[in-house]
Design an enzyme around this catalytic site. Structure first.
Site, mmCIF file in Angstrom:
data_model
loop_
_atom_site.group_PDB
_atom_site.id
_atom_site.type_symbol
_atom_site.label_atom_id
_atom_site.label_comp_id
_atom_site.label_asym_id
_atom_site.label_seq_id
_atom_site.Cartn_x
_atom_site.Cartn_y
_atom_site.Cartn_z
ATOM 1 C CB CYS A 107 -0.977 0.004 1.175
ATOM 2 S SG CYS A 107 -0.233 -0.123 2.804
ATOM 3 C CG HIS A 181 -4.660 1.292 3.856
ATOM 4 N ND1 HIS A 181 -3.970 0.489 2.980
ATOM 5 C CD2 HIS A 181 -5.624 1.931 3.111
ATOM 6 C CE1 HIS A 181 -4.477 0.609 1.773
ATOM 7 N NE2 HIS A 181 -5.473 1.480 1.822
#
Length: 282
Positions: A107, A181
């Site tokens: 990510c 994230h």
């Protein structure tokens, strides 16, 4: 009022435990969330003239201090979307590079590439330019697989793997785990867009101009942070900016040329002085 976003603890493990597909050739390793690492990473991929800077306060002055900003990368504790959270666009712009995240631990790199591949003024190098041209007609999921299978990007990413001599194995994250994230924010076609590989598409946060998009991003991030409990302070903001060394070198060269232009008389001015001297002598 400035909002402090200094991260005091970052863990990208356990991962979001995405299901691996036979379309993927190799796993990606966990890497440090460090602006120096990310700057070197994009340089090895072939991108020129940019660097990654950490931003310590969520206000326009702090963002202006780092120089020209191409996009922002936001690290946060992942949680299920609230009912009032903005929904992904159903029909995103055709020339926008948006890829689904289809593999664990990618990510951070994917969020950075989401900025680099959508700012045409950035020199992304021949290989990444060819990759973008080849995949721009793909759907977001196929772009995600193409990105995850890129030998160049995966090899460079994995070269920054953290030393982990003992690997017991991965497990699916539970609701009690801290899972983090990365997403990116950037201006595109007159709108502030959020690119999150875990979403079905980009998220439109409203109209903005190239002059006002950072103000819009600050307000959007403040609203997002306010959704968390007051004790949650584990956020991190990175800015993708022009390479400061190259920028200062260009400014130095420009000042040097200006100084030479001032100190060196032009041919016309020299001729006028000679003409004046001859006229006075007569």
């Amino acid at each position: 009022e400035a909002v402090s976003i200094r991260v005091v603890f970052v863990s990208l493990s356990p991962s979001l435990s995405l299901s691996l597909s036979p379309r993927l050739r190799m796993d990606w390793c966990t890497i440090e969330s460090d602006p120096g690492v990310f700057t070197e990473l994009v340089s090895r991929i072939g991108v020129r003239g940019v660097q990654v800077e950490e931003v310590y306060s969520l206000d326009r002055d702090s963002l202006d201090h780092v120089g020209e900003v191409f996009g922002l990368v936001f690290l946060f504790k992942w949680q299920t979307s609230a009912d009032d959270a903005p929904k992904p666009m159903s029909s995103p712009p055709e020339d926008l590079f948006f890829a689904r995240q289809v593999i664990n631990n990618a990510c951070a790199t994917q969020a950075i590439l989401s900025v680099l591949l959508n700012r045409p003024e950035i020199d992304i190098g021949d290989e990444m330019r060819s990759f973008r041209d080849f995949t721009i007609a793909f759907d977001p999921e196929d772009r995600g697989y193409a990105l995850s299978n890129s030998d160049l990007v995966r090899t460079v990413h994995n070269s920054f793997a953290r030393p982990e001599p003992i690997v017991i194995g991965q497990r699916a994250a539970t609701k009690d785990d801290d899972v983090f994230h990365f997403v990116s924010y950037l201006p595109f076609a007159g709108h502030l867009l959020e690119l999150d590989g875990l979403q079905a598409g980009p998220i439109d946060h409203g109209e903005c101009s190239m002059e006002t998009w950072l103000d819009c991003a600050v307000e959007t991030l403040r609203t997002r942070i306010e959704r968390y409990a007051a004790h949650e302070i584990r956020f991190n903001l990175l800015a993708i900016t022009r390479n400061r060394k190259e920028m200062l070198t260009e400014e130095r060269s420009t000042l040097q040329r200006r100084r030479e232009a001032v100190s060196t008389p032009s041919h016309d001015s020299t001729l006028r002085r000679r003409t004046t001297l001859r006229w006075e002598s007569t």
